[in-house]
Design an enzyme around this catalytic site. Structure first.
Site, PDB file in Angstrom:
ATOM      1  N   ASP A  50      80.633  -7.987 -33.667  1.00 49.70           N
ATOM      2  CA  ASP A  50      81.088  -9.334 -32.887  1.00 49.70           C
ATOM      3  C   ASP A  50      80.121 -10.700 -33.236  1.00 49.70           C
ATOM      4  O   ASP A  50      78.862 -10.246 -32.449  1.00 49.70           O
ATOM      5  CB  ASP A  50      81.444  -8.933 -31.574  1.00 49.70           C
ATOM      6  CG  ASP A  50      82.166  -9.933 -30.604  1.00 49.70           C
ATOM      7  OD1 ASP A  50      82.009 -11.222 -31.153  1.00 49.70           O
ATOM      8  OD2 ASP A  50      82.459  -9.683 -29.724  1.00 49.70           O
ATOM      9  N   ILE A  51      80.257 -11.318 -33.689  1.00 50.05           N
ATOM     10  CA  ILE A  51      79.334 -12.438 -34.062  1.00 50.05           C
ATOM     11  C   ILE A  51      79.114 -13.187 -32.500  1.00 50.05           C
ATOM     12  O   ILE A  51      77.840 -13.683 -32.533  1.00 50.05           O
ATOM     13  CB  ILE A  51      80.083 -13.715 -34.967  1.00 50.05           C
ATOM     14  CG1 ILE A  51      78.890 -14.555 -35.565  1.00 50.05           C
ATOM     15  CG2 ILE A  51      81.044 -14.582 -34.230  1.00 50.05           C
ATOM     16  CD1 ILE A  51      79.360 -15.084 -36.917  1.00 50.05           C
ATOM     17  N   GLY A  99      91.524 -16.117 -33.141  1.00 49.03           N
ATOM     18  CA  GLY A  99      90.496 -15.515 -34.015  1.00 49.03           C
ATOM     19  C   GLY A  99      89.076 -15.747 -33.704  1.00 49.03           C
ATOM     20  O   GLY A  99      88.644 -15.860 -32.396  1.00 49.03           O
ATOM     21  N   VAL A 100      88.223 -15.914 -34.480  1.00 45.93           N
ATOM     22  CA  VAL A 100      86.771 -16.048 -34.040  1.00 45.93           C
ATOM     23  C   VAL A 100      86.554 -17.218 -33.404  1.00 45.93           C
ATOM     24  O   VAL A 100      85.401 -17.253 -32.629  1.00 45.93           O
ATOM     25  CB  VAL A 100      86.079 -15.918 -35.496  1.00 45.93           C
ATOM     26  CG1 VAL A 100      85.987 -17.177 -36.106  1.00 45.93           C
ATOM     27  CG2 VAL A 100      84.365 -15.655 -35.120  1.00 45.93           C
ATOM     28  N   ASP A 101      87.326 -18.308 -33.630  1.00 43.07           N
ATOM     29  CA  ASP A 101      87.156 -19.446 -32.843  1.00 43.07           C
ATOM     30  C   ASP A 101      87.333 -19.446 -31.406  1.00 43.07           C
ATOM     31  O   ASP A 101      86.591 -19.740 -30.598  1.00 43.07           O
ATOM     32  CB  ASP A 101      88.127 -20.688 -33.425  1.00 43.07           C
ATOM     33  CG  ASP A 101      88.002 -21.912 -32.995  1.00 43.07           C
ATOM     34  OD1 ASP A 101      86.947 -22.280 -32.294  1.00 43.07           O
ATOM     35  OD2 ASP A 101      88.772 -22.897 -33.567  1.00 43.07           O
ATOM     36  N   SER A 141      87.649 -18.414 -43.319  1.00 36.08           N
ATOM     37  CA  SER A 141      89.126 -18.457 -44.092  1.00 36.08           C
ATOM     38  C   SER A 141      89.982 -17.242 -44.394  1.00 36.08           C
ATOM     39  O   SER A 141      91.136 -17.454 -44.874  1.00 36.08           O
ATOM     40  CB  SER A 141      88.664 -19.269 -45.411  1.00 36.08           C
ATOM     41  OG  SER A 141      88.625 -20.707 -45.074  1.00 36.08           O
ATOM     42  N   THR A 142      89.223 -16.323 -44.095  1.00 36.64           N
ATOM     43  CA  THR A 142      90.002 -14.976 -44.504  1.00 36.64           C
ATOM     44  C   THR A 142      90.780 -14.376 -43.275  1.00 36.64           C
ATOM     45  O   THR A 142      91.530 -13.327 -43.720  1.00 36.64           O
ATOM     46  CB  THR A 142      88.825 -13.739 -44.992  1.00 36.64           C
ATOM     47  OG1 THR A 142      88.151 -13.568 -44.058  1.00 36.64           O
ATOM     48  CG2 THR A 142      87.999 -14.356 -46.149  1.00 36.64           C
ATOM     49  N   GLY A 143      91.009 -15.038 -42.328  1.00 42.79           N
ATOM     50  CA  GLY A 143      91.795 -14.453 -41.266  1.00 42.79           C
ATOM     51  C   GLY A 143      93.154 -15.362 -41.310  1.00 42.79           C
ATOM     52  O   GLY A 143      93.962 -15.307 -42.192  1.00 42.79           O
ATOM     53  N   TYR A 177      93.613 -18.198 -41.976  1.00 42.05           N
ATOM     54  CA  TYR A 177      93.858 -19.369 -43.156  1.00 42.05           C
ATOM     55  C   TYR A 177      93.975 -18.643 -44.508  1.00 42.05           C
ATOM     56  O   TYR A 177      94.289 -19.128 -45.572  1.00 42.05           O
ATOM     57  CB  TYR A 177      92.480 -19.987 -43.409  1.00 42.05           C
ATOM     58  CG  TYR A 177      92.497 -21.187 -42.482  1.00 42.05           C
ATOM     59  CD1 TYR A 177      93.337 -21.575 -41.566  1.00 42.05           C
ATOM     60  CD2 TYR A 177      91.487 -22.123 -42.349  1.00 42.05           C
ATOM     61  CE1 TYR A 177      93.278 -22.551 -40.672  1.00 42.05           C
ATOM     62  CE2 TYR A 177      91.422 -23.226 -41.724  1.00 42.05           C
ATOM     63  CZ  TYR A 177      92.397 -23.444 -40.674  1.00 42.05           C
ATOM     64  OH  TYR A 177      92.099 -24.512 -39.765  1.00 42.05           O
TER      65      TYR A 177
END
Ligand code: ADP
Length: 173
Positions: free
Chosen positions: A11-12, A33-35, A122-124, A126
């Site tokens: 987890d970032i 997502g990560v955002d 971009s791989t989620g 997007y």
């Protein structure tokens, strides 16, 4: 410089680095997502600084990045990078993805930051194919590190599958 790149699964938001990179959107509005995870873990400071940037500059174009403080995160800063939305592979997606990584590293260098963690931009939501994205991301970062004082770049992958795809791309680099 491939040796400065580390891959890990996790987890970032929990990374102890100078800056974590967010896969943001152009409006810097926060999202899923990560955002969403970064905004939740970092708290109001991030949202407020994003709002200031939005008011001043109208947001952040695709392929560029902006920086805020990290709020409650262990990381001091968050670099908000805007990757491309995948269309058909012929709409400059590759260049824009590489640019999102490189612009983030330029900002890190400008602020004298030495350790940086990236998600798979971009791989989620997007929709960028992850194998293609992994090759572009690792090549762009590795090339950039040849001429940078940055000590370590971590790619923090959220799933076993993404970790395996990045590992394979790393081995082929
Ligand atoms: P984008 O809109 O740029 O595609 P997403 O946030 O939808 O961004 O997805 C980017 C990647 O981040 C995906 O692989 C997703 O699984 C991953 N991700 C989601 N949450 C986290 C997290 N807490 N730490 C690291 N990666 C995450």
């Amino acid at each position: 410089m491939k040796e400065k790149i580390k891959l890990l699964k996790g987890d970032i938001t929990e990374q102890e680095v100078d800056a974590i990179v967010n896969a943001a959107n152009s409006g810097l509005l926060g999202g899923g997502g990560v955002d969403g995870a970064i905004h939740r873990a970092g708290g109001k400071v991030i949202e407020e600084e994003c709002k200031e940037i939005r008011n001043r500059e109208g947001g952040c174009p695709t392929g560029k990045a902006v920086i805020t403080h990290g709020g409650n995160l262990k990381a001091s800063y968050v670099i908000h990078a805007v990757g491309p939305i995948w269309k058909d592979g012929n709409s400059d997606e590759d260049n824009l993805l590489a640019s999102a990584y490189i612009e983030s590293l330029k900002i890190a260098d400008k602020h004298n930051l030495k350790t940086i963690a990236f998600p798979s931009i971009s791989t989620g939501a997007y929709g960028f194919p992850v194998d293609r994205a992994a090759k572009i991301a690792l090549r762009a970062v590795s090339n950039y590190l040849d001429k940078s004082d940055i000590k370590e770049v971590r790619f923090v992958l959220f799933s076993d599958y993404d970790y395996d795809v990045y590992s394979k791309a790393y081995d082929e680099l």
